[in-house]
Design an enzyme around this catalytic site. Sequence first.
Site, PDB file in Angstrom:
ATOM      1  N   LYS A  43       8.957 -15.288  11.111  1.00  0.00           N
ATOM      2  CA  LYS A  43       9.794 -14.145  10.719  1.00  0.00           C
ATOM      3  C   LYS A  43       9.755 -13.209  11.919  1.00  0.00           C
ATOM      4  O   LYS A  43       8.740 -12.559  12.177  1.00  0.00           O
ATOM      5  CB  LYS A  43       9.210 -13.495   9.467  1.00  0.00           C
ATOM      6  CG  LYS A  43       9.693 -12.085   9.153  1.00  0.00           C
ATOM      7  CD  LYS A  43      11.173 -12.014   8.838  1.00  0.00           C
ATOM      8  CE  LYS A  43      11.562 -10.598   8.425  1.00  0.00           C
ATOM      9  NZ  LYS A  43      11.451  -9.634   9.566  1.00  0.00           N
ATOM     10  N   SER A  71       0.662  -3.627  10.437  1.00  0.00           N
ATOM     11  CA  SER A  71       0.032  -2.505   9.742  1.00  0.00           C
ATOM     12  C   SER A  71      -0.828  -2.983   8.579  1.00  0.00           C
ATOM     13  O   SER A  71      -0.662  -4.095   8.069  1.00  0.00           O
ATOM     14  CB  SER A  71       1.104  -1.569   9.193  1.00  0.00           C
ATOM     15  OG  SER A  71       1.809  -2.203   8.137  1.00  0.00           O
ATOM     16  N   ARG A  72      -1.723  -2.110   8.147  1.00  0.00           N
ATOM     17  CA  ARG A  72      -2.558  -2.439   7.005  1.00  0.00           C
ATOM     18  C   ARG A  72      -1.696  -2.594   5.750  1.00  0.00           C
ATOM     19  O   ARG A  72      -1.894  -3.535   4.979  1.00  0.00           O
ATOM     20  CB  ARG A  72      -3.616  -1.351   6.788  1.00  0.00           C
ATOM     21  CG  ARG A  72      -4.674  -1.761   5.792  1.00  0.00           C
ATOM     22  CD  ARG A  72      -5.655  -0.659   5.433  1.00  0.00           C
ATOM     23  NE  ARG A  72      -6.425  -0.176   6.579  1.00  0.00           N
ATOM     24  CZ  ARG A  72      -7.537   0.583   6.454  1.00  0.00           C
ATOM     25  NH1 ARG A  72      -7.984   0.917   5.242  1.00  0.00           N
ATOM     26  NH2 ARG A  72      -8.181   1.002   7.511  1.00  0.00           N
ATOM     27  N   GLY A 106       1.407  -3.495   5.508  1.00  0.00           N
ATOM     28  CA  GLY A 106       2.166  -4.742   5.580  1.00  0.00           C
ATOM     29  C   GLY A 106       1.286  -5.953   5.328  1.00  0.00           C
ATOM     30  O   GLY A 106       1.640  -6.853   4.556  1.00  0.00           O
ATOM     31  N   GLY A 107       0.126  -5.971   5.952  1.00  0.00           N
ATOM     32  CA  GLY A 107      -0.781  -7.104   5.792  1.00  0.00           C
ATOM     33  C   GLY A 107      -1.257  -7.240   4.354  1.00  0.00           C
ATOM     34  O   GLY A 107      -1.286  -8.341   3.791  1.00  0.00           O
ATOM     35  N   GLU A 157      -4.111  -9.457  10.775  1.00  0.00           N
ATOM     36  CA  GLU A 157      -4.860  -8.588  11.691  1.00  0.00           C
ATOM     37  C   GLU A 157      -4.199  -7.233  11.545  1.00  0.00           C
ATOM     38  O   GLU A 157      -3.018  -7.083  11.858  1.00  0.00           O
ATOM     39  CB  GLU A 157      -4.768  -9.178  13.104  1.00  0.00           C
ATOM     40  CG  GLU A 157      -5.726  -8.552  14.075  1.00  0.00           C
ATOM     41  CD  GLU A 157      -5.059  -7.472  14.867  1.00  0.00           C
ATOM     42  OE1 GLU A 157      -5.031  -6.322  14.373  1.00  0.00           O
ATOM     43  OE2 GLU A 157      -4.556  -7.761  15.954  1.00  0.00           O
ATOM     44  N   CYS A 161      -3.923  -3.064  19.326  1.00  0.00           N
ATOM     45  CA  CYS A 161      -4.796  -3.189  18.150  1.00  0.00           C
ATOM     46  C   CYS A 161      -6.209  -2.734  18.490  1.00  0.00           C
ATOM     47  O   CYS A 161      -6.964  -2.316  17.631  1.00  0.00           O
ATOM     48  CB  CYS A 161      -4.884  -4.636  17.680  1.00  0.00           C
ATOM     49  SG  CYS A 161      -3.294  -5.441  17.569  1.00  0.00           S
ATOM     50  N   GLU A 200      -6.672   4.533  11.359  1.00  0.00           N
ATOM     51  CA  GLU A 200      -6.006   4.340  12.635  1.00  0.00           C
ATOM     52  C   GLU A 200      -4.726   5.193  12.732  1.00  0.00           C
ATOM     53  O   GLU A 200      -3.917   5.216  11.800  1.00  0.00           O
ATOM     54  CB  GLU A 200      -5.628   2.865  12.787  1.00  0.00           C
ATOM     55  CG  GLU A 200      -4.950   2.537  14.120  1.00  0.00           C
ATOM     56  CD  GLU A 200      -4.555   1.056  14.213  1.00  0.00           C
ATOM     57  OE1 GLU A 200      -4.393   0.409  13.160  1.00  0.00           O
ATOM     58  OE2 GLU A 200      -4.409   0.565  15.350  1.00  0.00           O
TER      59      GLU A 200
END
Lengths: 510, 510
Positions: free
Chosen positions: B170, B228-229, B231-232, B251, B288, B379
């Site tokens: 994607k 991003s957190r 999204g993950g 990640e 990151c 972050e």
Amino acid sequence: MNAQIAQFHSIDARTGEASQAFDAHGIDDVAAACAAADAAFEAYRHTGREERAAFLERIGAEIVAIGDTLIETAMRESGLPRARLEGERGRTVGQLKMFADVVRRGEWLGVRIDPALPDRQPLPRPDLRLRMIPLGPVAVFGASNFPLAFSTAGGDTAAALAAGCPVVVKGHPAHPATGALVADAIRRAVEASGLPAGVFQHLVGPGNELGSALVQDPRIAAVGFTGSRAGGLALLRLAQNRPVPIPVYAEMSSVNPVVLLPHALASRGAALGSAFVASLTMGAGQFCTNPGLVLAIEGDGLDAFVAAAAGAVQESAASTMLTPAIHAAYDKGVAALAQHDRVETVARGCAATAPHDGTAAFFATTADAYLADAALGHEVFGAASVLVRCRDEAELGRLLAAAEGQLTATLQMDAEDEPLAARLLPILERKAGRILANGWPTGVEVTHAMVHGGPYPATSDSRTTSVGSLAIDRFLRPVSYQNLSQSVLPADLRDTGAADLPRLIDGKRA
Amino acid sequence: MNAQIAQFHSIDARTGEASQAFDAHGIDDVAAACAAADAAFEAYRHTGREERAAFLERIGAEIVAIGDTLIETAMRESGLPRARLEGERGRTVGQLKMFADVVRRGEWLGVRIDPALPDRQPLPRPDLRLRMIPLGPVAVFGASNFPLAFSTAGGDTAAALAAGCPVVVKGHPAHPATGALVADAIRRAVEASGLPAGVFQHLVGPGNELGSALVQDPRIAAVGFTGSRAGGLALLRLAQNRPVPIPVYAEMSSVNPVVLLPHALASRGAALGSAFVASLTMGAGQFCTNPGLVLAIEGDGLDAFVAAAAGAVQESAASTMLTPAIHAAYDKGVAALAQHDRVETVARGCAATAPHDGTAAFFATTADAYLADAALGHEVFGAASVLVRCRDEAELGRLLAAAEGQLTATLQMDAEDEPLAARLLPILERKAGRILANGWPTGVEVTHAMVHGGPYPATSDSRTTSVGSLAIDRFLRPVSYQNLSQSVLPADLRDTGAADLPRLIDGKRA
């Protein structure tokens, strides 16, 4: 403190009679155990390889030292026969010895060193060293069907301790007296090895409350479980919903398809039928790898297989099941198959002679019927199996491709079946953790090349095994150290320490 | 068919101007791509090691062959400078080459052989052979901040292809033109290598719908994600709720603590301050592993560090950020820190000269304040960092122990700091995937001993790395073969094939 201490009892599997009473632990005990495990983690993970290996061996010695009391207690609580439990004790002790050897050898540390390249252009490369470290305290849920080899001091406990993780066992309530004997033996080994008591702890109690609290405790870093699909998925969901999710290694359910290839069937159908029933009925069928599904293409020898299997089932004695609840679930599952309008009951075993005896059951159906009802593919824990008759190879392939993930898949084959076996292999590899030829899935060797795992829902994590030395990897994670000086580096990664270990240097085996 | 084809545009990161339009893929395209990937899986996973390695190298060659158009396109879409993108291209090609070498060498197959013991008592031991096989088609979500090295042909794609898994990318909507160029290059390599087109596919579109459908497609077996957190975690939740859950390697976020130890601070506080800002502001801080947290015990040299860092920040030019949305999120995060009543704004960088420039920001606070507000540990993606002043070692230790999981932890230390470093190391090991001494976390080597991973929430799976050759393990699972005849065994496990591979025989390295 627990204001009210609940009690529960050791139950004689054969008679259902309650004997020894046990105080159930409470939620406060879970928190205290996790705190102690967390406090013990640093000291324990820094034990040297020899010290940790000797500790594992000491556990084995302490288990042996319990003597015949252990066997008799496990016989009473599980209904399993003496020879099986003596074998299981040997397997338990052998498993600890294997992990001791693995710890000493150090492959599990996964050492990798990429030496510094100070002259590399445009930038120098730093010194990078990698090793595996333990995840942290592990919660282990003992299995009812292996009161020794997969319970208190079983495969999960041995692998986690080998990895350097303290263990908190939630003992299986089906064998509390056996669990208590083994837990005491482990505690003696902890003490004799000069380790903190938090390295091993044992919590007992009926119901799900203790286990739920254990999996949700923030100090628990991973979970090992062997049991039902419902139980495993419940723990998995709890672990995923924690503020910090943790891995759950749940070995849950499998019907372990056995595929009878045409030439083998034609040449030895009757012999296969007898051998199949020996595997089916072993231990009252209470193996994770019990052959609950048999697949064959209509043809020569299938009738002989069915006749021999039916005869052997009819002659099979009823056997005590592990617990009244397992017996009830087995009878319910068998009844559902017997009442299914597209399933034929081929044979039943001898009638029960005691209240919690299970009687073997062998059913047959067609591929169409099997594919039309997913329930026919669900495990009935115990000595029940379904033969599915397929019209041709294509139908067999469709059935295998539609199957859920499995612990094992077995091919009964002659040399002339090899081309067909080779065509089926890629399908089987995607479905199962272990593929056997001309054996029966119920024997699981505790060794280095064993995989007791498989795609979901056989387990919650197909990337792992719960039996064999590879099981240690479940409790480890990699850490990379960049440009640390020799005195700060962990001993295993210093120039002197790493030289004794299996390792990759710049990706090449040194 | 997609009745309405949505369009989206390539955006110039510097000016915000839209140029080339792209047709977004639809849900039907996801299903078609997954079907093609699944259809290609058998052929692709059976490619020989040399064939697969050559394919990976061919991808690299095709990327190089795009020439300067690739660099210019990536510069326009990302706002990153030429030198950085040329370096990133080199890294991308080097990464493919590294995985080609890894594939050839065969360590990843994890071959283990336990030979039969026909005379063992009481039962013979069967022949057991184990190897790793690929999980199946992998969904890869490219990262915005590495438009080459961690996007279409990035680390996840290279590792999955190396493992034998078809890949459905994607593409990141922040660099569609760059992604299209790279995807075309991979497709040319697929074709030139005679592989099925389903081995690599590329889906593009704005929004979350495509990605959600991709992760939920039953043919997808694993997910690689960098971003991003939020999204993950969204993808992780989707994957866990599938009928058959799959692993997600996300990640996500990290503030990468840098600990300034007292002797290093006293001897070279000012130099550390300047070097820190060089790492902080590199690539507009969009790494990151950007050093978003600096920890120091009050003492000699800390004022010099702060003064030098403040000066360097004030002199730092504003830089174009990857996307307007990332720029807006950065400004919001910086404003929240600036307005925090227990946080001091030490310095800001030069003012923006273009609409999507980010300006560096350096803050300071106390350990008490930091521990009292978890939001201070989150972050802020970009060139923002917070210095936390600790009163003593105990307070520093508490702060590290309370920190979330991190990708990296860095020690700035002199020889005299070694005892303190050794005391801190066990805490850092439990918090981070990589521990550095006297470097800066922003350089991530693509090599064998690298770990770009770490405890949750730095990643969703601390047992893995997304950079370096160990990343291949994420897409593999073990299968054990019991008593299979030589002709049915996979070639790598036959007596002849295994002899060429790194392997364990009875647990010992052969």
